[in-house]
Design a protein around this motif. Structure first.
Motif, PDB file in Angstrom:
ATOM      1  N   TRP A  66      51.696  24.080 -83.004  1.00  0.00           N
ATOM      2  CA  TRP A  66      52.331  23.617 -81.779  1.00  0.00           C
ATOM      3  C   TRP A  66      52.722  24.798 -80.901  1.00  0.00           C
ATOM      4  O   TRP A  66      52.935  25.907 -81.382  1.00  0.00           O
ATOM      5  CB  TRP A  66      53.589  22.795 -82.111  1.00  0.00           C
ATOM      6  N   SER A  69      57.451  25.681 -77.212  1.00  0.00           N
ATOM      7  CA  SER A  69      58.474  24.730 -76.784  1.00  0.00           C
ATOM      8  C   SER A  69      58.331  23.378 -77.468  1.00  0.00           C
ATOM      9  O   SER A  69      59.282  22.621 -77.545  1.00  0.00           O
ATOM     10  CB  SER A  69      58.424  24.543 -75.275  1.00  0.00           C
ATOM     11  N   GLN A  70      57.147  23.094 -77.974  1.00  0.00           N
ATOM     12  CA  GLN A  70      56.979  21.806 -78.656  1.00  0.00           C
ATOM     13  C   GLN A  70      57.731  21.750 -79.984  1.00  0.00           C
ATOM     14  O   GLN A  70      57.975  20.670 -80.523  1.00  0.00           O
ATOM     15  CB  GLN A  70      55.498  21.557 -78.926  1.00  0.00           C
ATOM     16  N   PRO A  73      61.851  19.732 -80.566  1.00  0.00           N
ATOM     17  CA  PRO A  73      62.263  18.425 -81.092  1.00  0.00           C
ATOM     18  C   PRO A  73      62.173  18.328 -82.612  1.00  0.00           C
ATOM     19  O   PRO A  73      62.930  17.584 -83.222  1.00  0.00           O
ATOM     20  CB  PRO A  73      61.299  17.433 -80.429  1.00  0.00           C
ATOM     21  N   LEU A  74      61.287  19.072 -83.203  1.00  0.00           N
ATOM     22  CA  LEU A  74      61.162  18.964 -84.660  1.00  0.00           C
ATOM     23  C   LEU A  74      62.300  19.693 -85.373  1.00  0.00           C
ATOM     24  O   LEU A  74      62.667  19.312 -86.491  1.00  0.00           O
ATOM     25  CB  LEU A  74      59.804  19.512 -85.117  1.00  0.00           C
ATOM     26  N   ARG A  77      65.098  17.667 -86.630  1.00  0.00           N
ATOM     27  CA  ARG A  77      64.935  16.859 -87.840  1.00  0.00           C
ATOM     28  C   ARG A  77      65.147  17.658 -89.114  1.00  0.00           C
ATOM     29  O   ARG A  77      64.999  17.112 -90.202  1.00  0.00           O
ATOM     30  CB  ARG A  77      63.532  16.238 -87.852  1.00  0.00           C
ATOM     31  N   THR A 157      72.962  14.302 -73.533  1.00  0.00           N
ATOM     32  CA  THR A 157      71.606  14.596 -73.978  1.00  0.00           C
ATOM     33  C   THR A 157      70.692  13.387 -73.893  1.00  0.00           C
ATOM     34  O   THR A 157      69.482  13.528 -73.997  1.00  0.00           O
ATOM     35  CB  THR A 157      71.626  15.081 -75.429  1.00  0.00           C
ATOM     36  N   GLY A 158      71.260  12.189 -73.744  1.00  0.00           N
ATOM     37  CA  GLY A 158      70.426  11.005 -73.664  1.00  0.00           C
ATOM     38  C   GLY A 158      70.067  10.427 -75.006  1.00  0.00           C
ATOM     39  O   GLY A 158      69.419   9.393 -75.062  1.00  0.00           O
ATOM     40  N   ALA A 159      70.431  11.101 -76.076  1.00  0.00           N
ATOM     41  CA  ALA A 159      70.129  10.574 -77.403  1.00  0.00           C
ATOM     42  C   ALA A 159      71.358  10.742 -78.273  1.00  0.00           C
ATOM     43  O   ALA A 159      72.206  11.589 -78.007  1.00  0.00           O
ATOM     44  CB  ALA A 159      68.940  11.290 -78.013  1.00  0.00           C
ATOM     45  N   MET A 162      68.804  12.717 -82.212  1.00  0.00           N
ATOM     46  CA  MET A 162      67.726  13.666 -82.003  1.00  0.00           C
ATOM     47  C   MET A 162      67.756  14.095 -80.537  1.00  0.00           C
ATOM     48  O   MET A 162      67.036  13.567 -79.701  1.00  0.00           O
ATOM     49  CB  MET A 162      66.392  13.021 -82.361  1.00  0.00           C
ATOM     50  N   HIS A 163      68.627  15.047 -80.250  1.00  0.00           N
ATOM     51  CA  HIS A 163      68.962  15.333 -78.860  1.00  0.00           C
ATOM     52  C   HIS A 163      67.812  15.962 -78.093  1.00  0.00           C
ATOM     53  O   HIS A 163      67.542  15.615 -76.963  1.00  0.00           O
ATOM     54  CB  HIS A 163      70.169  16.267 -78.806  1.00  0.00           C
ATOM     55  N   ASN A 164      67.147  16.934 -78.687  1.00  0.00           N
ATOM     56  CA  ASN A 164      66.149  17.728 -77.971  1.00  0.00           C
ATOM     57  C   ASN A 164      66.725  18.213 -76.653  1.00  0.00           C
ATOM     58  O   ASN A 164      66.207  17.948 -75.583  1.00  0.00           O
ATOM     59  CB  ASN A 164      64.881  16.899 -77.744  1.00  0.00           C
ATOM     60  N   ARG A 167      66.874  24.134 -74.453  1.00  0.00           N
ATOM     61  CA  ARG A 167      65.537  24.523 -74.010  1.00  0.00           C
ATOM     62  C   ARG A 167      65.449  26.039 -74.012  1.00  0.00           C
ATOM     63  O   ARG A 167      66.479  26.731 -73.944  1.00  0.00           O
ATOM     64  CB  ARG A 167      65.281  24.034 -72.588  1.00  0.00           C
ATOM     65  N   VAL A 171      69.475  24.837 -71.027  1.00  0.00           N
ATOM     66  CA  VAL A 171      69.583  23.503 -71.599  1.00  0.00           C
ATOM     67  C   VAL A 171      68.908  22.531 -70.654  1.00  0.00           C
ATOM     68  O   VAL A 171      68.670  22.836 -69.491  1.00  0.00           O
ATOM     69  CB  VAL A 171      71.046  23.085 -71.842  1.00  0.00           C
ATOM     70  N   ARG A 172      68.631  21.326 -71.188  1.00  0.00           N
ATOM     71  CA  ARG A 172      67.801  20.399 -70.438  1.00  0.00           C
ATOM     72  C   ARG A 172      68.438  19.965 -69.139  1.00  0.00           C
ATOM     73  O   ARG A 172      67.806  19.916 -68.097  1.00  0.00           O
ATOM     74  CB  ARG A 172      67.522  19.172 -71.300  1.00  0.00           C
TER      75      ARG A 172
END
Lengths: 377, 161, 319
Positions: A66, A69-70, A73-74, A77, A157-159, A162-164, A167, A171-172
């Motif tokens: 990956w 930046s991909q 999100p992992l 976890r 964060t919207g979640a 699993m915030h993701n 960045r 930050v996002r």
């Protein structure tokens, strides 16, 4: 020799005087999917052998395919109770490797979110430890407070989990208006209502004290030898916290104490966590006061192809979350090594479990607080 | 010695009673349970459900130009995009196929951040359970429908909610 | 009406009461637990308070598959719930529900109760051994140690009451209290010992080591399902009722009413369910003790205390 044969040999060796008891992987108190093969003599454990890997997801190899930046999100976890801390650890390492600048405000937001996540994680640890001891109500109180905290997270964060959110270079998104007031209200409630209730309900309870004081003692020497981290290390009297001793991000701007306890028993480790929540609240308050206005995202180079290797670590709720990155000048990482604090903490289990009661090994797992997303990766 | 024992018993009883008073107090506090299908919690702005395709309010067409950046950026390969191929094999700038596989999607927002044409948004649609796995692959009409019926927020990095 | 018809009717009444009481207590426990834990407990079946949840649970238990482990000792495993259930039901014979509402007013009622109650341990042992499961076995062994060592202070605690009232008949004890006031005034120490030992005897938190879901998953009835599991649950909850009723009889005046009202079954039930609520409340407030601490508490604390209470009561009676 296959595993089955090895088990059979072991059973023959143990004989009829002892009992081999398989705790897990499907067991209410193993915090996920830990399997502990214990040898019992009556109610005493003579040997405990943890068996891990039931939640293996091949994190380190997957992310080699990956882009930089991909991966973010992992990392959520890995230790799924300390998502922001994990993201922070990874992002810091990449930023160091690629030499990316981070705006001031983003650093403050990261610190606030990390510390909030530490509080959330410790709240859950409080609850699970109580449940391991057979008290179900504190478990749900811990969960309730954590859910309220997750509501606060969701607004930014919207979640919920699993915030993701973190960045590369920032930050996002920026904090919504009025959010800081909500956080401060939560912290006030936590310090003035919730934690005193926890003390009355559980910590001052004579049964709790009898079960945890002087049980499962981990000496200083063993703690260092086994590479323990976080509250387990500090509960054994070693004054070591990456936030103060190897300051990353902007932690050197805050005034907070590193909680240590000398005893090294369940109670000490538990209390280190309880007190750390208050210290985290302190940091968050200071961060809100110092936080400047400004952008929350810096400039990321369009072509991100860092070269070289780097080790960078942050202090997560369970200890040192270390990331070792190797970049070979490609848009993907060449190697990502994740040092999970739960993994090294769990390795102490056989030492601590020896000679304990069956009821106490459950507490030992509870106080080591391994998260299997992180142990098995 | 007897005094010590009695003191211990006194302290233990006191703290036990204190603990029970906490639970007694909680008997009367408001409950936090929400009867989900009957009652619903208000989702905060920016709560991430599944991604949706943005529709241009004036023309009623999708903003998407089938450039495929989102599909490239997706870590779990949940997005499949194919541009319309017109006469003489030239690609036109709208999608023929836009499939989102919600069995893979982890709602991470990376596709939205990557999209250069303001065509993707995270909606707050979270009730996406289906009886059939195939029903979880959403095509472009369904994604546009979700955008129309749900609250959606676009965050590409750094802005305020 | 011939006597045997009356007997059968009485038995049916007791069984119906056991069933209803068991279902009610399971519902009440879930409800109280829910309210203590900032949630609302069962609420779907029979709104608003989910009262019909208990019927749904009962139907579910009856209709579930009865799974027997392949390696279980068939007959031992089969009979264990029955052996566990029967003595609990037998205890109803001597519980004085009201002035004239009693199965049989034996003059050795308390001895009968003690004899019957100690039977339940056999059922636990049979379940633990017969399941051929290590968790069950550990649970049963713990049950053996626990129930034997707590039966002694339990019975010794009642001796103080017997000395004061001068009778072993349960109805006689209540009648004494109607005349002289509740026994709790003179026998507070005995009540404390009785109550703690009762919790241990019932395998309730903080002494639920036999079940100990965080260590032994479900203790001695790990391997049971369906109606057999249901029988264990019913026996357990009925046992809670029986023990609470016994505590009320011994210390709180049984069916005697406090304010000069006429004593009745209703008053007896109110008092009993108050004690049941106390037991449930304790369960959701405290953690569990460890096996060695349990033994220490039983032998080094409760036993001397109950002996001291006997001596003390004797001295008071002399003076």
């Amino acid at each position: 020799m296959s595993e089955i044969e090895a088990r059979r040999l072991k059973a023959e060796e143990v004989g009829h005087e002892k009992l081999i008891l398989n705790l897990g992987p499907q067991h209410p108190s193993t915090h996920g999917v830990l399997r502990v093969i214990t040898t019992l003599e009556g109610e005493r454990i003579t040997e405990a052998e943890p068996d891990i890997g039931f939640l293996h997801r091949n994190f380190e190899k997957i992310v080699e395919g990956w882009t930089w930046s991909q991966v973010i999100p992992l990392t959520d976890r890995n230790d799924y109770l300390a998502n922001i801390n994990n993201e922070h650890a990874y992002v810091l390492a990449v930023e160091k490797l690629a030499g990316i600048e981070v705006p001031e405000r983003a650093e403050y937001i990261r610190v606030i979110m990390s510390e909030l996540n530490r509080i959330a994680s410790h709240l859950l640890t409080f609850g699970t430890f109580a449940m391991d001891m057979g008290a179900f109500t504190p478990f749900l109180y811990g969960f309730r407070e954590r859910e309220l905290l997750y509501d606060i997270f969701e607004k930014v964060t919207g979640a919920r989990m699993m915030h993701n959110y973190v960045r590369l270079s920032g930050v996002r998104n920026d904090l919504p208006d009025g959010w800081d007031k909500e956080v401060l209200e939560f912290l006030d409630r936590l310090e003035n209502d919730v934690i005193p209730d926890y003390y009355d309900l559980l910590i001052k309870n004579p049964i709790f004290e009898a079960r945890s004081l002087g049980v499962g003692v981990l000496t200083k020497e063993d703690a260092i030898a086994y590479g323990a981290a976080g509250p387990i290390l500090r509960g054994s009297g070693i004054d070591w916290d990456l936030r103060r001793d190897m300051p990353y991000s902007i932690y050197d701007r805050f005034d907070f104490e590193v909680i240590t306890r000398e005893e090294g028993d369940h109670y000490a480790r538990f209390m280190v966590r309880m007190d750390e929540m208050i210290e985290s609240a302190k940091i968050i308050r200071q961060a809100f006061e110092q936080m400047p206005e400004g952008p929350v995202m810096g400039k990321v180079p369009r072509v991100l192809k860092p070269e070289g290797d780097i080790y960078s670590a942050v202090e997560g709720p369970r200890g040192e979350i270390g990331v070792y990155l190797v970049g070979d000048g490609n848009f993907k990482p060449y190697r990502v090594k994740w040092r999970a604090p739960s993994f090294s903490n769990l390795s102490i289990l056989p030492l601590m479990a020896k000679g304990q009661f069956v009821a106490d090994i459950v507490l030992t797992i509870g106080t080591l607080d391994p998260i299997f997303g992180e142990v098995d990766r | 010695m007897l005094g010590g024992v009695l003191g211990n018993v006194y302290n233990a009883t006191k703290s036990l009673i204190k603990g029970h008073l906490v639970t007694l107090k909680e008997l009367r506090t408001p409950k936090i349970t929400v009867h989900y299908p009957d009652e619903r919690l208000e989702l905060p702005l920016g709560s991430r459900g599944m991604p949706a395709l943005k529709v241009n309010q004036d023309t009623g067409l999708l903003n998407c130009t089938a450039c495929g950046v989102c599909a490239r950026e997706c870590p779990v390969d949940a997005i499949e995009v194919e541009a319309v191929v017109g006469e003489k094999g030239r690609k036109k700038r709208y999608p023929a196929i836009y499939n989102l596989d919600m069995t893979h999607c982890m709602q991470c927002n990376l596709c939205v951040e990557a999209c250069p044409f303001d065509a993707l948004e995270m909606s707050d649609a979270f009730e996406i359970s289906r009886y059939d796995l195939d029903d979880l692959i959403f095509d472009k009409e369904q994604l546009a429908e979700i955008w129309k019926t749900h609250k959606a927020v676009r965050i590409t990095g750094g802005e305020k909610l | 009406m011939p006597e045997w018809v009356m007997a059968i009717i009485k038995i049916l009444i007791v069984l119906a009461f056991i069933g209803l009481n068991g279902m009610f207590l399971i519902w009440a426990e879930r409800k109280v637990a829910g309210f203590i834990q900032a949630r609302i407990g069962p609420a779907r079946v029979g709104r608003p308070q989910g009262f019909f949840q208990l019927f749904a649970d009962a139907i579910k238990m009856f209709s579930k598959e009865d799974v027997r482990p392949a390696a279980a000792d068939k007959w031992v495993w089969w009979f264990a719930p029955v052996v566990f259930f029967t003595p609990v039901a037998m205890a109803f014979l001597v519980l004085p529900f009201g002035p004239n509402v009693i199965g049989l007013d034996m003059n050795i009622g308390l001895i009968y109760l003690a004899a019957v109650a100690s039977f339940a341990l056999l059922g636990v042992f049979m379940a633990g051994w017969g399941s051929n499961n290590k968790y069950s076995l550990l649970g049963a062994m713990r049950a053996g140690a626990q129930m034997i060592s707590y039966e002694i202070p339990l019975i010794l605690a009642t001796i103080g009451v017997i000395m004061i009232t001068g009778t072993l008949s349960t109805q006689g004890i209540v009648e004494y209290q109607v005349a002289h006031g509740w026994n709790i005034k003179t026998q507070f120490l005995a009540f404390v010992v009785f109550f703690i030992a009762m919790l241990a005897e019932l395998n309730r938190t903080p002494f639920d080591l036999v079940i100990a879901e965080s260590e032994l998953t479900s203790g001695f009835f790990t391997e049971y399902s369906g109606i057999r599991w249901g029988m264990f649950m019913f026996a357990e909850y009925t046992n809670i009722f029986v023990m609470s009723a016994l505590a009320v009889t011994l210390f709180f005046g049984g069916w005697a009413s406090p304010f000069g009202l006429v004593g009745s079954v209703l008053i007896f039930l109110i008092k009993t369910y108050a004690i049941v609520f106390l037991i449930i409340w304790i369960r959701w407030s405290v953690p569990r003790v460890r096996i060695d601490q349990l033994m220490t508490l039983g032998w080094k604390f409760l036993l001397p205390l109950s002996l001291f209470n006997i001596v003390f009561t004797g001295l008071i009676l002399l003076i």
